[in-house]
Scaffold this active site. Structure first.
Site, PDB file in Angstrom:
ATOM      1  N   VAL A 215       0.824  -1.166  -0.041  1.00  0.00           N
ATOM      2  CA  VAL A 215      -0.089  -0.057   0.008  1.00  0.00           C
ATOM      3  C   VAL A 215       0.834   1.222   0.003  1.00  0.00           C
ATOM      4  CG1 VAL A 215      -1.778   1.276   1.174  1.00  0.00           C
ATOM      5  CG2 VAL A 215      -1.818  -1.128   1.079  1.00  0.00           C
ATOM      6  N   CYS A 216       1.920   1.192   0.884  1.00  0.00           N
ATOM      7  CA  CYS A 216       2.809   2.340   0.644  1.00  0.00           C
ATOM      8  C   CYS A 216       3.412   2.779  -0.523  1.00  0.00           C
ATOM      9  CB  CYS A 216       3.986   2.351   1.952  1.00  0.00           C
ATOM     10  SG  CYS A 216       3.016   2.046   3.407  1.00  0.00           S
TER      11      CYS A 216
END
Length: 170
Positions: A63-64
């Site tokens: 996600v990052c």
């Protein structure tokens, strides 16, 4: 130091955020983080620009990584805007990731040493000593224009809303 344990969850569990939440219209608090060269970088180093601060826990999560890719893609289309991508990752990891991904439109900055950004903007997760996910937009006048704390850290921020604010400021 202020604590808030009602705003953000990490994998479904409440976490405690340390620091003061900035409010829209406030003067943006000055902070110092580390650049990829291990030299101090301050918010005021970007005076005169619209600043999009993309905050995330660790570059080594999917996600990052997606968040950094998206903001890098958007930054290429924006004039007089700088995207400051801040986490508690070591500068070496941030630099490695950006080099491997070909990301050159964002400025990766590390808050690992003093967590100065995290505590001044209320993004430091006490339980992990990592930053929660979110976005802060600061105008050329160094006033806070937008603040998002993503309610579930494992989800992506609201890119559309952030970009709408940026485009209004350009």
């Amino acid at each position: 130091m202020e604590r808030n344990n009602s705003k953000v969850k990490f994998a479904g569990n409440q976490v405690t955020l340390i620091g003061k939440e900035p409010k829209i219209g406030d003067s943006a608090p000055e902070f110092t983080v580390l650049g990829n060269d291990l030299k101090p970088v301050k918010l005021t180093d970007f005076d005169g620009k619209i600043k999009v601060i993309a905050i995330y826990p660790s570059i080594d999560t999917s996600v990052c990584a997606a968040q950094n890719r998206r903001f890098n893609q958007e930054a290429d289309k924006l004039d007089n805007v700088v995207v400051l991508s801040i986490s508690c990752d070591l500068p070496f990891a941030q630099k490695r990731f950006c080099a491997a991904e070909g990301l050159n439109n964002i400025v990766t900055l590390s808050d690992h040493k003093d967590v100065d950004f995290g505590t001044k903007y209320g993004f430091l997760m006490e339980e992990f000593r990592l930053l929660a996910r979110g976005t802060v937009i600061i105008g050329k006048d160094n006033k806070v224009k937008y603040v998002e704390y993503v309610p579930e850290v494992t989800e992506e921020p609201d890119y559309d809303k952030a970009l709408e604010v940026v485009k209004e400021l350009i």
